[in-house]
Design a protein around this motif. Sequence first.
Motif, PDB file in Angstrom:
ATOM      1  N   SER A 198     -10.579   1.743 -10.847  1.00  0.00           N
ATOM      2  CA  SER A 198     -10.792   0.596 -10.235  1.00  0.00           C
ATOM      3  C   SER A 198      -9.139  -0.284 -10.082  1.00  0.00           C
ATOM      4  O   SER A 198      -9.222  -0.747  -8.975  1.00  0.00           O
ATOM      5  N   ALA A 199      -8.417   0.008 -10.759  1.00  0.00           N
ATOM      6  CA  ALA A 199      -7.032  -0.396 -10.938  1.00  0.00           C
ATOM      7  C   ALA A 199      -5.539   0.216  -9.658  1.00  0.00           C
ATOM      8  O   ALA A 199      -4.966  -0.418  -9.522  1.00  0.00           O
ATOM      9  N   LYS A 200      -6.758   1.092  -9.612  1.00  0.00           N
ATOM     10  CA  LYS A 200      -5.754   2.088  -8.249  1.00  0.00           C
ATOM     11  C   LYS A 200      -4.374   2.552  -8.236  1.00  0.00           C
ATOM     12  O   LYS A 200      -3.751   2.721  -7.657  1.00  0.00           O
ATOM     13  N   MET A 206       0.919  -1.631   0.067  1.00  0.00           N
ATOM     14  CA  MET A 206       0.095   0.445  -0.024  1.00  0.00           C
ATOM     15  C   MET A 206       0.564   1.108   0.119  1.00  0.00           C
ATOM     16  O   MET A 206       0.799   2.399  -0.831  1.00  0.00           O
ATOM     17  N   GLY A 207       1.931   1.169   0.343  1.00  0.00           N
ATOM     18  CA  GLY A 207       3.021   2.325   0.031  1.00  0.00           C
ATOM     19  C   GLY A 207       3.709   2.975  -0.662  1.00  0.00           C
ATOM     20  O   GLY A 207       4.328   3.677  -0.539  1.00  0.00           O
ATOM     21  N   LYS A 208       3.189   1.695  -1.805  1.00  0.00           N
ATOM     22  CA  LYS A 208       4.057   2.095  -3.035  1.00  0.00           C
ATOM     23  C   LYS A 208       3.429   2.313  -3.958  1.00  0.00           C
ATOM     24  O   LYS A 208       2.558   1.973  -4.293  1.00  0.00           O
ATOM     25  N   LYS A 209       4.537   2.896  -5.156  1.00  0.00           N
ATOM     26  CA  LYS A 209       3.334   3.398  -6.153  1.00  0.00           C
ATOM     27  C   LYS A 209       3.004   2.810  -7.303  1.00  0.00           C
ATOM     28  O   LYS A 209       3.677   1.683  -7.281  1.00  0.00           O
ATOM     29  N   LYS A 210       1.392   2.748  -7.820  1.00  0.00           N
ATOM     30  CA  LYS A 210       1.360   2.354  -9.180  1.00  0.00           C
ATOM     31  C   LYS A 210       1.537   3.637 -10.532  1.00  0.00           C
ATOM     32  O   LYS A 210       0.519   4.017  -9.872  1.00  0.00           O
ATOM     33  N   ILE A 211       2.209   2.918 -10.719  1.00  0.00           N
ATOM     34  CA  ILE A 211       2.515   4.370 -12.085  1.00  0.00           C
ATOM     35  C   ILE A 211       2.442   3.868 -13.506  1.00  0.00           C
ATOM     36  O   ILE A 211       2.818   3.264 -13.769  1.00  0.00           O
ATOM     37  N   ILE A 212       1.468   4.925 -14.071  1.00  0.00           N
ATOM     38  CA  ILE A 212       1.555   4.936 -15.027  1.00  0.00           C
ATOM     39  C   ILE A 212       2.286   5.231 -15.886  1.00  0.00           C
ATOM     40  O   ILE A 212       2.829   6.986 -15.273  1.00  0.00           O
ATOM     41  N   VAL A 213       3.607   5.057 -17.054  1.00  0.00           N
ATOM     42  CA  VAL A 213       4.459   6.176 -18.136  1.00  0.00           C
ATOM     43  C   VAL A 213       3.741   5.901 -19.434  1.00  0.00           C
ATOM     44  O   VAL A 213       3.422   4.837 -19.827  1.00  0.00           O
ATOM     45  N   ALA A 223      -6.299   6.746 -19.790  1.00  0.00           N
ATOM     46  CA  ALA A 223      -5.752   7.009 -18.477  1.00  0.00           C
ATOM     47  C   ALA A 223      -5.524   8.020 -18.286  1.00  0.00           C
ATOM     48  O   ALA A 223      -5.946   8.083 -16.574  1.00  0.00           O
ATOM     49  N   ALA A 224      -5.532   8.792 -18.600  1.00  0.00           N
ATOM     50  CA  ALA A 224      -5.601  10.183 -17.684  1.00  0.00           C
ATOM     51  C   ALA A 224      -6.791  11.257 -18.081  1.00  0.00           C
ATOM     52  O   ALA A 224      -6.384  11.023 -16.951  1.00  0.00           O
ATOM     53  N   ASP A 225      -7.558  10.138 -18.981  1.00  0.00           N
ATOM     54  CA  ASP A 225      -9.284  11.016 -18.305  1.00  0.00           C
ATOM     55  C   ASP A 225      -9.390   9.838 -16.941  1.00  0.00           C
ATOM     56  O   ASP A 225      -9.797  10.506 -16.323  1.00  0.00           O
ATOM     57  N   VAL A 226      -9.031   8.926 -16.641  1.00  0.00           N
ATOM     58  CA  VAL A 226      -9.123   8.024 -15.169  1.00  0.00           C
ATOM     59  C   VAL A 226      -8.242   8.927 -14.540  1.00  0.00           C
ATOM     60  O   VAL A 226      -9.163   8.770 -13.303  1.00  0.00           O
ATOM     61  N   ILE A 227      -7.483   9.148 -15.265  1.00  0.00           N
ATOM     62  CA  ILE A 227      -6.537   9.690 -13.388  1.00  0.00           C
ATOM     63  C   ILE A 227      -7.320  11.024 -12.728  1.00  0.00           C
ATOM     64  O   ILE A 227      -7.332  11.303 -11.908  1.00  0.00           O
TER      65      ILE A 227
END
Length: 197
Positions: free
Chosen positions: A87-89, A10-17, A118-122
């Motif tokens: 939902s993928a958070k 939970m403390g780690k990032k989930k990142i889209i590049v 993806a940007a729209d979701v974020i």
Amino acid sequence: MSQVSNQIKMGKKKIIVAITGASGAIYGKLLLDNLIRLGDQIDRVGVVMSDNAKEVWRFELGNEDYDDYDFEFYSKMDFNAPFASGSAKFDTMIIIPCSMGTLGRIAHGISNDLISRAADVILKERRKLITVVRDTPFSLIHINNMKIVTEAGGIICPANPSFYSMPKSIEAVAQTVVSRVIDLAGLEQDSYRWHEN
């Protein structure tokens, strides 16, 4: 997965590049390199590149090394990618470099590929969108699109390098931009700090 493992993750990032076809492939490459180095702070990295991004990478960097990164890569039209849904958070999206066409589509809610979706979701999930725009000069259309994205909660981070760290190579100059992006993404790193180094 155990409750303890969940708490650690939970403390780690989930990142889209996302890497688009604007000039500045070096910024995308350096970000991927840095994310490998900072892997202990990251749970997951999903990468999507436009066709033009691959072409610019080959032209500017003289290789196809984007195929060598051990991240999860998705095609630009893969709407089954996890980050096509809130939902993928995934908590952070970095578009580097971000073309003005991509910025315009995001600003006006045109989700015609995985990057704009993806940007729209974020944005709709009130998470962190960082757009590393790389164009000059800016037209009023560009400026208005930057205003819209900013008002929607995104961060406009122009690919403007700094020089007070006395960079000695093209890579070092570009790294000043990438280091700023990493700070904005909330990752901890060792980098030059004004009047601290």
